[in-house]
Design an enzyme around this catalytic site. Structure first.
Site, PDB file in Angstrom:
ATOM      1  N   ASP A 145       0.831  -1.204   0.000  1.00  0.00           N
ATOM      2  CA  ASP A 145       0.000   0.000   0.000  1.00  0.00           C
ATOM      3  C   ASP A 145       0.867   1.257   0.000  1.00  0.00           C
ATOM      4  OD1 ASP A 145      -2.338   1.451   0.116  1.00  0.00           O
ATOM      5  OD2 ASP A 145      -3.082   0.500   1.946  1.00  0.00           O
ATOM      6  N   ASP A 164     -10.516   2.168  -3.514  1.00  0.00           N
ATOM      7  CA  ASP A 164     -11.039   1.932  -2.164  1.00  0.00           C
ATOM      8  C   ASP A 164     -12.555   1.983  -2.157  1.00  0.00           C
ATOM      9  OD1 ASP A 164      -8.832   1.366  -0.737  1.00  0.00           O
ATOM     10  OD2 ASP A 164      -8.705   3.273   0.339  1.00  0.00           O
TER      11      ASP A 164
HETATM   12  C1  DGJ Z   1      -5.828   1.885   1.875  1.00  0.00           C
HETATM   13  C2  DGJ Z   1      -6.202   0.660   1.097  1.00  0.00           C
HETATM   14  O1  DGJ Z   1      -6.649   0.997  -0.163  1.00  0.00           O
HETATM   15  C3  DGJ Z   1      -7.236  -0.118   1.875  1.00  0.00           C
HETATM   16  O2  DGJ Z   1      -7.706  -1.191   1.131  1.00  0.00           O
HETATM   17  C4  DGJ Z   1      -6.606  -0.577   3.152  1.00  0.00           C
HETATM   18  O3  DGJ Z   1      -5.559  -1.473   2.867  1.00  0.00           O
HETATM   19  C5  DGJ Z   1      -6.094   0.616   3.931  1.00  0.00           C
HETATM   20  N1  DGJ Z   1      -5.257   1.466   3.142  1.00  0.00           N
HETATM   21  C6  DGJ Z   1      -5.324   0.178   5.141  1.00  0.00           C
HETATM   22  O4  DGJ Z   1      -4.786   1.220   5.827  1.00  0.00           O
END
Ligand code: DGJ
Length: 722
Positions: free
Chosen positions: A475, A545
């Site tokens: 991430d 997301d």
């Molecule tokens: C952003 C990601 O896109 C989410 O899916 C998740 O992993 C969060 N970060 C975790 O902090």
């Protein structure tokens, strides 16, 4: 032979199976662009460049007022000697002069392609690609620029980049990768814009007499603009019309522009963002620009995507996962967020295994003290308060239930509240004597430093070695500020953003190389770095997301312009949806999620018992059709950006899967037909083991879409080719 040089005509011919790209040496050995488009046989110069004395256009030769760089269609335009359109590069010498004049010196043509040295790049077997290097030089400056062209005939793709070297110290202040001049302006421009949770919206407008810029200055390619430019005919649609694209193989700051000049010519360019960026080049050093992928078709956007998808699958994605089917995963984020608990995870794991899920992913919140997003990044050790038996034990438990185990990391970051920051505050990107600007409660690691990179590689590899881990979600949740480094000399400070990206690629290369069997998925708060640079290391990306199926219909539709379904992480989540509050039927959530790399991101133990058989059936179905979705060809059928419906289909030589999503139920709704694409006209296709139709019937007469009184309704049709 896909590259030919005709010495008498001083002409370079680059040919893919269906397109031609032609350059010529113009007067004084300037490199001119003559043609890019549908394949031409025996090109003989019918569209030769016409010259004319135009007011205020400076001349290289006083005796020839018709020859001006301001009007010459060029390949890699420069600044200072008469071209007032946006240049492709600019340099500054030690006298602070910015005049530059590169001319053709020589060229090389060879079969095969070398990788770029510090940047991700496309690759191919020697027989599948041919390379042209055109050596250009400014003898006064001591500057040499090598223009690289790589022709991939079967994908109808040409890639380009430039390599700079010098005999005198120079500062590079602009260094784009590709520039093409069209002697026409009858185009629409298609780009993508967005934001966190609203990744990649399609934007299409006719060109106007100005410069349109698409760019990022955020330190990442970002969800805000996409490093993708597309010019098309005004009437181009999914099935017809000319389309030209440029796509950047880079994950940091970029600059793309389309300029219409006063004589109605178009210059299309893409490359590194020149704002707040310069590079000091010393003799004996080289500077490579990132690669650009260019494709052309006269058969509309579906054909464009087919070419780009094939290129991504064959020449960008690599490693053992390249052709492998991707597992159906459960991800803990939307069910537990930071509230990671061993007993709860195992409870979910029992249900996941029973449903047929193949990979169990522990997202954020598993490491020391990570109870919210304000702490702990950099301290990559298990939080034994949450997971008393540790990661290895948890992984074993997951494996005992017949699933693989995966884990989330955010290696490029550091929290101020972390042991790492307390010991090494200098590890954060920063400008001396300036307060840190915080994003999501965290700072960015200074990956320009090899010490910092070594720390990251070692700590992440320790985690990956500590347990049986088959998947990693990588991430990146904030953009760069305080862009400076305590490790760089003053004169190199403005190189920080690009050096950061080189550092990211270095750690990705080292980590993925040490764990070649692990399936890596890149993520940047969703699709904030969904670009070709990342896909060179990580074969799939978390698309957004936003897990709302109706929003995802648009996000995935637009993303599919450039990226194949196999690269797109796509999950069924809970209702009301956490991003939009929308309540969408499980069937529609599945229909959208199954159009990519399927996953589940909800507390599975809370799925209503009546829905369990349905979810089991859906997972089994995905397994059956997975080769089709992940390795077949996708055709977009209805555009959700321009209407109330979205639709697409996947086709391979055995099956067809058509998916239709309706947004809102309408009063007095029209009866609609869905016409499929990509089938064989004379072949027979059986619908769900029932009726049999010919390919031509399904493509031209189409399927009647049931008229339902339900918002967010979907339909899925499965066909078997007989
Ligand atoms: C952003 C990601 O896109 C989410 O899916 C998740 O992993 C969060 N970060 C975790 O902090």
């Amino acid at each position: 032979m896909s590259i030919t040089y005709l010495s008498q005509e001083k002409r370079f011919l680059l040919e893919t199976n269906h397109s031609s790209y032609i350059m010529e040496l113009a007067h004084h050995d300037f490199l001119s662009h003559v043609y890019w488009g549908k394949k031409i046989t025996n090109y003989h110069g019918s569209n030769k460049i016409l010259y004319r004395d135009r007011g205020f256009c400076p001349n290289i030769e006083p005796s020839d007022r018709t020859f001006s760089l301001d009007t010459l269609p060029q390949e890699y335009p420069q600044y200072g000697n008469g071209d007032y359109r946006p240049c492709a590069y600019q340099v500054k010498n030690e006298q602070n002069e910015t005049f530059s004049d590169i001319r053709y010196v020589s060229h090389e043509i060879y079969q095969g392609k070398q990788p770029l040295q510090q940047l991700p790049s496309s690759y191919a077997d020697e027989k599948d690609v041919e390379t042209l290097i055109i050596h250009m030089q400014d003898k006064t400056l001591g500057l040499s620029i090598d223009l690289y062209y790589h022709v991939f005939p079967t994908c109808d793709v040409i890639t380009r980049y430039a390599k700079f070297h010098t005999t005198q110290p120079l500062t590079l202040t602009k260094m784009l990768s590709a520039s093409v001049d069209f002697r026409r302006d009858d185009f629409d421009l298609v780009t993508m814009y967005g934001a966190h949770n609203n990744d990649r919206n399609l934007d299409r407008r006719p060109l106007t007499s100005a410069t349109t810029v698409v760019e990022s200055m955020r330190g990442a390619s970002s969800p805000h603009q996409t490093p993708f430019l597309c010019l098309c005919n005004h009437n181009a649609d999914e099935q017809q019309g000319e389309v030209y694209t440029m796509q950047f193989v880079y994950s940091g700051n970029f600059h793309g522009s389309v300029h219409v000049d006063p004589y109605r010519n178009v210059r299309m360019q893409i490359g590194l963002q020149p704002f707040d960026c310069e590079w000091h080049l010393s003799p004996n050093e080289i500077f490579e620009t990132p690669e650009v992928v260019m494709t052309y078709t006269d058969q509309g956007f579906n054909q464009m995507s087919k070419q780009l998808h094939t290129f991504v699958k064959q020449h960008i994605v690599r490693g053992i996962w390249k052709d492998k089917q991707r597992p159906i995963l459960f991800n803990s984020w939307e069910s537990l967020y930071f509230d990671i608990r061993e007993d709860k995870l195992l409870e979910i794991a029992d249900t996941a295994a029973d449903l047929g899920i193949e990979l169990f992913v522990l997202d954020d919140g598993w490491f020391k003290g990570r109870n919210d997003d304000n702490s702990s990044l950099g301290d990559w050790v298990c939080d034994t308060k949450k997971l008393p038996h540790g990661i290895a034990w948890l992984s074993e438990q997951i494996h005992q239930r017949g699933m693989q185990f995966g884990i989330w990391v955010e290696p490029e970051m550091i929290s101020e509240d972390s042991d790492l920051y307390r010991t090494h505050p200098e590890y954060a990107l920063q400008i001396k004597d300036r307060e840190h600007v915080i994003g999501r409660g965290q700072l960015v690691l200074d990956l320009t430093s090899s010490n910092v990179r070594d720390y990251v590689v070692e700590s992440i590899c320790n985690v990956l070695r500590s347990a049986k881990i088959e998947y990693v979600k990588w991430d990146m949740n904030r953009h760069l500020t305080n862009i400076g480094s305590l490790f760089l000399e003053t004169k190199h400070q403005r190189e920080t953003a690009h050096r950061y990206m080189l550092g990211v690629y270095d750690i990705m290369q080292r980590i993925t190389q040490q764990f070649p069997d692990i399936l890596f998925e890149s993520c940047s708060s969703g699709g904030g770095r969904f670009d070709l640079g990342m896909l060179c290391y990580m074969p799939q990306t978390w698309t957004s997301d936003n897990t709302d199926a109706i929003c995802r219909t648009k996000i995935q539709y637009a993303t599919s312009y450039m990226m194949p379904a196999i690269t797109m992480g796509s999950h069924v989540s809970v209702c009301p949806n956490h991003q939009t509050g929308r309540i969408t039927p499980m069937s529609t959530r599945f229909a959208v999620a199954m159009s990519g790399r399927l996953g589940y991101e909800l507390d599975l133990t809370k799925i209503h018992e009546d829905e369990i058989p349905l979810v089991k059936q859906q997972i089994a179905l995905y397994k059956q059709y997975r080769p089709l979705v992940q390795h077949g060809t996708m055709y977009r059928l209805k555009n959700p950006f321009t209407g109330n419906e979205g639709a697409w289909c996947f086709v391979n030589d055995k099956n067809v899967l058509a998916i239709y999503i309706k947004t809102l139920s309408e009063p007095a709704a029209p009866f609609r037909i869905l016409r499929l694409q990509g089938l064989e006209e004379d072949a027979l296709y059986q619908l769900n083991h029932g009726d049999v139709y010919s390919g031509s019937e399904l493509m031209y007469a189409g399927i009647s879409i049931p008229n339902t009184k339900e918002d967010f309704h979907s339909e899925v049709w499965y066909f078997t080719k007989l």
